[in-house]
Structure formats: C-alpha cells, structure tokens
Enzyme design. Structure first.
Site: not given
Lengths: 329, 482, 297
Positions: A228, A165, A264
């Site tokens: 995300k 991430d 996300k």
C-alpha cells in the site's frame, strides 16, 4: 496468465519461493544484497509512461462498469483523532447501502478504521459482506517499540479485523536497516493469523522510486498480501507513478512465484476521473487479472461519494449534485 | 623470492633537490620592466615544512605602489592598449612556453614556499598555469567573438591581489585573461608566498613583454587593500577569503569601481548509496586533502546517504591513513605542510571546536615530521549542520561527514550555507546526478569526480563565494568593460 | 487629473475611484503601516493616494519573492516565455489606460506617452523571446582536456531587488523588470516614488497573466527609506540600483557589500529607455554553473 487469482488470504510459505527469492527471504545480508541489486528506475521515463496512460480514456460504454468496479475496490476509511463509535456506525451504514436510491449499487470492499474501533465496525456491519480493515503498528508514523506495535495488531485481530494495514519503519528503512524492517513485517504477519496483511510503505517519505521499489520487494518477501502506498497523512500520498512501481512489482512477483499479491494506493484519490486513471494503470501495468477487490483497493474517504455521483449521472442522464449522496461526517 | 611473512618493503624517500629552485637570497619588486629594491620594509619568506627562512623579500612602500600603478597606466596608454590583439596573443604564448620550460624549477620553488607536495606542483600547478596562458593567448585576437559585442574594451590598469594556496596558478588564472583583454596589471602575491610571482617577473623580461604591462609588488593584507583602492587602478581584483572580499566591497562602495571577487567557500561531496564506492572514497579523500585542503571549494564536507554511511566512513578513514604526510620535496608525499604558523593555529582551533561540539574525531596515524607546520589528515563523523565545523570554511586537511536520507535532504543541506562554490555528486545514476547538479546552488558541480579544472571550463561561485568566473568565454567578462 | 479619474464627468456622474495598493505574493494588500502618500501629476494636480510601503512590507515581499522563485525557476524556459508573452498581450490590450497614466505621470503629450507605452510592450515582448535562448547565448560546452564531458549553463541568481527608474514610469520599469523575470528570477521592485501609478496598474496586468504569485512584487513608497534594507537583505541575491539617486548609490553598495551581493553596474543618470536593450541584464542576473562528468564504458 492462464489462471486467475482464487484467494489471497494468508501468505504462501517462503519455502515455495524460487531459489533466489527464498535466499533473499532469509533476511540479513542476502536480503540486503537482493534489494540493492534491483535494477534502477528512471524517474522521467516512469513519469512519462504514467502520464501517457493517465491520458487514456475508459470510453463511454465501459464507464458504468468501471465505476462499479471502482466502488467495489474502495476501503471506506476514517482515520481521525476525532473518530467516535457514532462516526464508525454511520460509515458502516453507508458501506451497507452506499446509495439507497439505487439498490444495485455495489458495496465497498472494506471499512478501514483505527484498532480501538474495530469491534464497533464489526458489530455495525453484522452479516454484511464488507470487510473490516484496521490500521496498526503505531499508524501513521510507525514510531514505537515492537511490543506496542504487535499489541495493536492483536487488538485489531482479536476484535475481528479481517485485514490489517501496517506501516513500515521508514526510519529503519532509510538508514539501511532492511533486516529490521523485514523482521518486523514478519512478526506482524504471524500476529495477523488468518487476517490479510497490507503493508504501507509511505512512499512520500522514501524519496526515490528506487526506494519505493526496494520497499515493495522487501514487503512481499516478508509475506505481505498487499503493498500500500501511503497513510494519507503525508504529502505526497499516492501518485500514479508510485502506483506503477507497486503494480510492476506484484506482477513480477506473480511471474516469478505464481503467487497473487495486491496493491492499494491511498490518499489523494478524490474523483472518479482519478480512480479510472488508476484502473487503467492496473490493467496495463499489472494486468486485467488485477481488476478485482481481491488484488486492488483504493484507500480513500471522499472518493466514494464522487463515484456514486458519477454513477447516478450515468443512470439518470443528468448531472448529480452532492446533496443527493450522503455526507461522510 | 623473499619470504612473504617477512616485513614488507618500505617506500624510500624520493626527494627532489631543493637546489633546482635556483633560490636567490633576495627577491625584489618588479616595476616598469625592472627589478627594484623597494622602499618598504624587507620581509623574509619561510619554508613552512622546515620553518627555515628561504629568502629576503623587498617591501612595498606607497611610493613603490604609485610608481607601479603609473607604470601600468603608462604601458596601457602607450604600448599595450593600442597593441594588436594578435601581438598580445604572441606575448601570452611566450609566457606559456617559458612556464613550461622552467616548470621544474618553478615547481620546486612553489613547493618550498607553500609547503605543497612537489609532485602536485609539477603535475598540477605548473601545467595548469601554462595552460591558462596558452588558452588566453588564443582569446587575445578573438575578443569580438566572445559574446560581448564587437570590440569589447579593457578597463586599463588592473590591480590583482592573490592568495597563498596556489600562488602561480592563481596568478595565471587572473593575469592571463587580464592581459588577453588588453589590460595592464599590478599584481600582489600573498605575503607568505611571493617567490614564484617574482620569478614570473623574470619570465616577463625573457618574453620581452613591454615594460609596465606586468608589475609585481609584495606585502601583506594592508598593501593589498591599498592597491585595490588605489585611484589609478581601474579594475581591482581579489582572490581570497570572503571576509576580506566583504571588506574590499565596503571600501570600494560609492567609488564606481566594482571589484572582481573570486572568494572562498567549502565544497560538499554528496555520496548516494548507489555511488561507485571505490571511486567515491578516493574522490572524497582527494577532495578533502588535495593541497592540504587549502583549496577554495575543497570537499571539506561530505554528505553520505545514511544507509551506507557507516561503511563509507570506515573506508574513507582507511584510505586517508594511506596518504603519506611529510616532506613536500619527497615525490612520494601526498599531503605536505600547512602554509603558515597562523594557518596551522587557526585549523587546530577549529579541530578543537569540532571535538568540543561533540563530533567524533579520527586522525591519520601517519607520523608527522618533527619540524614544520604539519597537521595529520583528520576525519570528523557525527557532524551536524548546526556545528561550526559544518558551517565554516575549513581550508585545511579536515573532512566532516554528515548524513542524509533522501536526495531532497542532501540538496537542502548542501545548499544550507551562504557560500556556493563547488560540489561533488557521486551516483551511478545519470538522472540522479544531473537532477542533483541542477538543484545545487554552486558554480561548479563535479559528477563522479572532484577537483577538475581546465582553462576552457568557467570556474567560480555563487553568492558569498563571489560570482566572477575564471576560464572560458565567461571568464573574460571580469576583465572587459562590458 | 485624467478623465478616467475625474470625480465627476461632464454629465455630472460621480466616478468610482480606485485605491492603489502594494503587490506582494500575488495579492494587493495595503501597507501594514497604514501609511499612504498623495501622488500628483506632472503639473502638481492630485491624482490618487498610493500606499507608502514600510520595512515590514519589504520583508514580506522578500519572503513572497523567495517562494515565487521556487515555482518560477522550476518552470520550463518555454513556459516562462509563454507567461511573459501573455504579459505583453495584456499590456497591449490596456495601452489606452497606460498611455493616460504615463502622460499624467511624466507630463508627456498623450501621443508621446502612447509611443512610450508601445515601446514598453515591445520591450516585454523582446525579453519574452529570450527565455529559452539564454542557455545558447551564455552557456557553453567546454572542450576540457581529459575523459570528461563538461558544460556550463546559466541559471537564475534568485531574488533580485530592483530600484525602478524614477523618471520613466512604465517603459523604464518594464526595461528593468522584464530581464529579471526572463532570466528566471523573482523580483522585489521599489517603484518610482513620484510616478508610481503606472507601476500599480502594471501589477494588475501581472496578476492576470499567469505569472505565479510572488514572482514579481512591487512596493510603492520611498526608495530612500527602503532600498538600503533591500540591498542588505541576506535573502536577496542581486540588486539593480537603476533608479537610485546618486546620493543613495554609495549607501546601497555599502549595504550590498555585507553579503557580497551582485550589483548591476548602471550609470547614475537615467538612460534613454527608448534605446534598444542588450542581453547584459540577462547575463548579470544569471549565474553560470559548470558541470563535469566522466566518460567511460
């Protein structure tokens, strides 16, 4: 959509993109022109639709399944300065058996930790089919040199992270240096090797939905598997309208390229009620095909316990209490 | 056809004749319907474009002021106060017509006295001045419908002290509503620009306005403050700097008289990345350099979204370089002379401060006349919120460029001043423009345009810009005792 | 001393006294100075001790009011109306208590005090109905020459400092506070120095009426000491000197001059608050914003 997503690991080569996207994916002026040419988003209209969909109920019968779906989408997260191997092992135990009293409880999608704790997480999970995700690239601010950022990615990947991430350089993005942001994602993408890449936009710092949309396209063009919303360290973190923008973007990406990309939301999603609202958004904005952990995740720490409590309520027929599920400390 | 490689043609000067101004050698006070020499010390009015003396102007002594206030008071009591609204309306209409008829003459005179380009005086100052009288002519017999209850009362004698940047236009903006509401006035134009007001006095005579309804005195700040605190003045009104406005408020504290204050404050243009860029460049340049930047609410600061800032600044400088600076009487001139030696000195010092503070200076390469008070249009980039350049009212041909990242930041920076007069917002997105307009703490917001004025549209500021309005229904409140 | 406040009643019961505090940012603190001052009824009988606010309390109140302004001015006009209607409801429900307090404070008969309280309820109700009509009343669509749309809308001025009337302890107070709030402003109120108790009780009503914290802040104490600081405060946008004595007026106007602050034009003598109000206060505590935009294809 006729077929369903099979796998998402590893990004498609830009060569397979349709001409206008392939052009934009070359970076530089073409990328800038593409991003600036995206149609605008009307904030009020967007927020109204998000609120309207947020008011839609899942329905009593579908609720147990929706809760199980949500549990399977959780990236169980600990991202504190005070994290220790012990804390990571405790979370891994929870990831393995979220609710020992109910063995049919689904497992979470992944454990999300800082890079230096990836090895600990991998070891603690062993053969359990739960992924290990690591934040990287000078999370959460993204303020460091490329070298340091890539070193972090390598650290995580070498230690066995399945997912990375990364955060984008919001400073570069806001000052219009889109090419720099793009190149950095590209570099991280290749440093990831086979690991799955989630790109954190930190939407709370981008100021407008137009910027969120622009950053989403930029990340996808650069090879992100997931976009995300947030690090969870900046307020506002994930919101429904912002998630709508991301969902709409991955859907359009699929329509134009045939490639599946995920979303996300992270930060601020604490209750089952919140989570179910997000699932409604996923279904309506992206499509039912996205209702899978391969294409949708929740970045959250407290959410899992509320989901577990609600799950027990559904099964046991009485309201659950917080002392019946394990605290994450 | 000529060879395209040969030198391009040049603009030929298109001068307006100074003779059109009908300049007299001496200008006198106007009290109780007649011109008088005044017992004060005579001064001279100077053409700032040449530094030559234009005319001798009579000076106001205390006795002159008492006489003027007495005349205004008598006129209010005996002639104007009891006059039917429709009769007042016709007098205002006459003044509007006379301003239109003598527009060219007054424009040239205004240009000579202020240094502003004659084209602007012709196309902006004069038509607008007439429009304010025309608009308020319509109000004089309709005050019952202005929203202040039935039969709203005037104050009586109004004392008005006016600025030098738009001498005749500000006169119209203040005198027209005051008269429409049934007041009589004693007006003091600025010391450096009294001529057009004294010619306006002739118009009052030609309009057969009852004597004493309009009285015009001359003099400097001292005379102005004396007029505003004169016990016979029921309503003092001041148009000018916040500094002086503050002083007047201190002086009038406890007297039971609240002054009408229309004060200063730099304006801010906010340019979003999605702005119509050509129009935004033009708007920002006009906003900063219109009337040599001598405008309350001039767009002296521009906040540009950082992602487009560099290119935008280049284009602004490029456009600024095309502005023709020089002889105000040349109809091709865009930027004229700074109003006085004192102003030039003040602005020059501010520019020096800007450089010393570390801002990056660019000045137009356009040649300046050898004589007169001229300053090349100047653009500062790398200006920051903490610098004096960004905080003070510039009131001259100087533009400061700052940047922002997200809309909230733009709004916060724009509001980060004790003033609150005007702002421009440039974006192709209606919702963003209106959102921004909503959050700006200014009395006026121009979306995708700048420096628009109209007698129907209330204009004025918030906070230290003074909160009174000119124009529209709201503008009447200043001159009604409600 | 009123019945409710007797230390013991006829049955020999010892009553529970109430401590009167300040109202700042939605809470009820004591003065940071620790000072109090005895409050007596119209006949000189001791009623209670009220907090004697200090300059520091005033500063806190302005900070709270600025915060309160952000949420209150951002609310919809409809929402502000709902809250003010709720205030009227709560006042109505506590009519009896207010009547007793007003009778004590102003030396009125209970009947006359009850009338005054009813007028106060009606006053809040009247202003509550104005919140979403101010735009129609003061705003305009301006018929400008040229291809533009141009409109003017009234907006709240910000934080308003209010020196509440000295004599009319409740009716006077709501007559000056309600318009400030109805126009979307937040307020820092200096309550009547000699008759502060109805103001303190009003705060309890405000605290339970969904009024966001900090929108109304009420200080008891000495306006002579505090008002000049309120008038000169750079973060106070306007001043209502209604309750300032004549001797204080010039000082307040001089203090307000430094920031060219708007000061409501009010007579020195306290008016008869039973007279029906006009929208003047709403107009004074709003700024008109004019917005231009081109019209084009």
């Amino acid at each position: 959509m006729a077929h369903s997503p099979s796998r998402t690991r590893g990004s498609a080569a830009p060569a397979r993109l349709p001409a206008e996207l392939a052009e934009a994916a070359r970076g530089g002026r073409a990328l800038e022109g593409f991003l600036r040419g995206l149609p605008g988003i009307d904030a009020v209209g967007l927020e109204q639709r998000a609120a309207a969909l947020g008011a839609r109920g899942v329905g009593k019968n579908a609720k147990p399944r929706a809760i199980d779906t949500a549990i399977g989408m959780v990236d169980l997260t600990t991202l504190e300065g005070a994290d220790t191997p012990g804390k990571v092992r405790a979370l891994a135990a929870k990831a393995r058996h979220p609710d020992p009293g109910h063995s049919a409880t689904p497992r979470v999608a992944a454990l999300c930790v800082y890079p230096d704790l990836v090895a600990e997480a991998v070891a603690a999970l062993g053969e359990v089919p739960v992924g290990v995700a690591s934040v990287a690239t000078a999370f959460p601010s993204g303020r460091s040199c490329s070298r340091a950022k890539l070193a972090e990615v390598e650290l995580a990947v070498d230690a066995g992270a399945d997912e990375v991430d990364m955060v984008i350089d919001r400073g570069a993005f806001l000052s219009g240096r889109y090419g720099e942001v793009f190149d950095e994602i590209r570099e991280v993408r290749s440093a990831c090797g086979g690991a799955h890449l989630k790109v954190i936009l930190e939407t709370g710092e981008l100021g407008t939905y137009d910027n969120v949309q622009r950053a989403s396209w930029l990340a996808l063009l650069a090879g992100a598997d997931f976009v995300k919303t947030s690090t969870g360290k900046v307020s506002p973190a994930a919101t429904l309208p912002v998630t709508h923008v991301l969902l709409r973007t991955v859907r359009e990406w699929y329509d134009r390229t045939g490639q599946w990309r995920g979303v996300k939301p992270a930060g601020g999603i604490r209750t089952t009620k919140d989570a179910l609202r997000y699932l409604v958004a996923v279904r309506e904005v992206a499509g039912p095909e996205w209702l899978t952990p391969r294409l949708f995740r929740f970045g959250a720490s407290g959410l899992l316990n509320d989901l577990l409590m609600q799950r027990r309520t559904q099964l046991d027929g009485h309201y659950g209490g917080p002392d019946h599920v394990a605290v994450d400390l | 056809m000529t060879d395209p490689d040969s030198a391009p043609w040049e603009y030929v000067p298109a001068p307006e004749s100074a003779g059109l101004a009908g300049l007299a050698s001496e200008y006198r006070l106007f009290v109780d319907g007649t011109f008088s020499a005044g017992s004060g010390e005579k001064t001279t009015s100077v053409n700032p474009a040449t530094t030559e003396e234009l005319a001798t102007v009579a000076g106001t002594a205390n006795s002159d002021m008492d006489r003027a206030v007495e005349a205004a008071s008598g006129a209010f009591r005996d002639r104007w106060g009891g006059l039917d609204g429709s009769a007042r309306a016709k007098y205002l209409f006459r003044l509007a017509r006379l301003l239109q008829e003598r527009g060219r003459e007054l424009a040239v005179l205004e240009s000579l006295d202020t240094g502003k380009p004659v084209r602007q005086a012709r196309e902006f100052d004069l038509p607008n001045a007439a429009a304010y009288f025309l608009h308020h002519a319509g109000w004089a017999d309709k005050l019952d419908y202005a929203g202040f209850g039935p039969d709203p009362a005037p104050f009586g004698v109004v004392g008005q002290v006016l600025p030098w940047n738009f001498p005749l236009l500000t006169l119209a903006q203040q005198v027209a509503p005051a008269l429409a509401c049934g007041n009589t006035v004693v007006v003091k134009p600025a010391e450096t620009t009294p001529l057009s007001a004294l010619v306006f006095a002739e118009l009052c005579q030609q309009a057969d306005l009852p004597p004493g309804v309009v009285n015009i005195l001359t003099g400097g700040a001292h005379t102005g403050e004396k007029l505003l605190s004169h016990p016979g003045v029921a309503k003092p009104a001041f148009v000018g700097s916040t500094e002086v406005g503050r002083r007047i408020r201190h002086r009038l504290a406890g007297t039971g008289r609240t002054p009408v204050l229309t004060l200063g404050g730099s304006g801010t243009n906010i340019v979003f990345a999605d702005a119509p860029v050509e129009q935004a460049v033009q708007g920002v340049v006009d906003g900063a350099f219109f009337n040599q930047g001598h405008v309350r609410g001039a767009g002296s600061r521009v906040l540009v979204e950082e992602s487009v800032a560099e290119e935008f600044v280049e284009r602004v400088c490029e456009r600024t370089a095309t502005l023709r600076v020089g002889d105000p009487l040349d109809r091709n001139t865009d930027v004229g002379a700074v109003n006085s030696a004192a102003e030039l000195d003040r602005i020059t010092r501010l520019v020096e401060t800007g450089e010393a503070e570390g801002a990056r200076r660019w000045s137009s390469p356009h040649p300046l006349p050898e004589r007169g008070y001229f300053l090349a249009p100047t653009v500062f980039s790398e200006v920051h919120q903490s610098m004096r350049l960004a905080r003070e009212e510039v009131f001259g041909p100087v533009l400061s460029v700052l940047t922002f990242r997200i809309p909230e930041e733009a709004v916060t920076k724009a509001n980060n001043t004790p003033h609150g007069l005007a702002a421009g917002v440039w974006s192709e997105k209606g919702s963003r423009t209106l959102w921004t307009a909503n959050r700006l703490r200014t009395g006026v917001v121009w979306g995708n345009t700048f420096h628009r004025f109209d007698p129907t549209a209330p204009f004025g500021g918030e906070r230290e810009s003074g909160s009174d309005r000119v124009g529209g229904r709201a503008g009447l409140e200043a001159y009604l005792d409600v | 001393m009123s019945d409710a406040e007797q230390p013991s009643n006829g049955r020999g019961r010892v009553t529970v006294p109430r401590t009167r505090k300040l109202y700042i940012g939605g809470s009820f603190p004591r003065s940071e100075s620790g000072r109090v001052r005895p409050v007596r009824d119209a006949h000189g009988e001791f009623l209670a001790n009220a907090a004697l606010a200090s300059r520091k309390d005033l500063r806190e109140a302005v900070v709270a009011a600025r915060k309160g302004f952000e949420s209150w001015s951002g609310a919809t006009a409809h929402g502000r109306g709902q809250v003010l209607f709720r205030v009227a409801e709560m006042l109505e429900a506590r009519r009896g208590q207010f009547a007793t307090e007003v009778a004590d404070a102003e030396g009125l008969s209970l009947r006359a005090a009850a009338d005054s309280v009813e007028t106060a309820v009606d006053r809040v109700f009247w202003y509550a109905g104005w919140t979403d009509k101010i735009g129609a009343l003061f705003g305009s669509v301006n018929q400008v020459s040229g291809p533009y749309t141009c409109h003017s809308v009234p907006e709240p001025v910000g934080v308003v400092g209010v020196v509440a009337p000295r004599e009319s302890a409740l009716l006077g107070l709501v007559s000056v506070l309600a318009p400030v709030l109805a126009a979307g402003n937040s307020a820092v109120v200096l309550a009547s120095p000699d008759r502060p108790l109805p103001a303190v009780t009003l705060c309890e009503v405000l605290a339970t009426s969904d009024l966001p914290a900090g929108v109304a802040n009420v200080l008891t104490g000495d306006p002579g000491e505090l008002a000049p600081w309120l008038a000169s405060h750079e973060d106070v946008d306007a001043l209502d000197p209604s309750g300032a004595e004549e001797s204080l007026r010039a000082r307040l106007e001089d203090a307000a001059a430094e920031t060219v602050k708007r000061v409501l034009d009010v007579p020195v003598r306290e008016p008869d608050w039973n007279e029906p109000p006009t929208p003047k206060r709403l107009r004074t505590f709003t700024d008109l914003k004019t917005v231009w935009h081109p019209l084009g294809r």
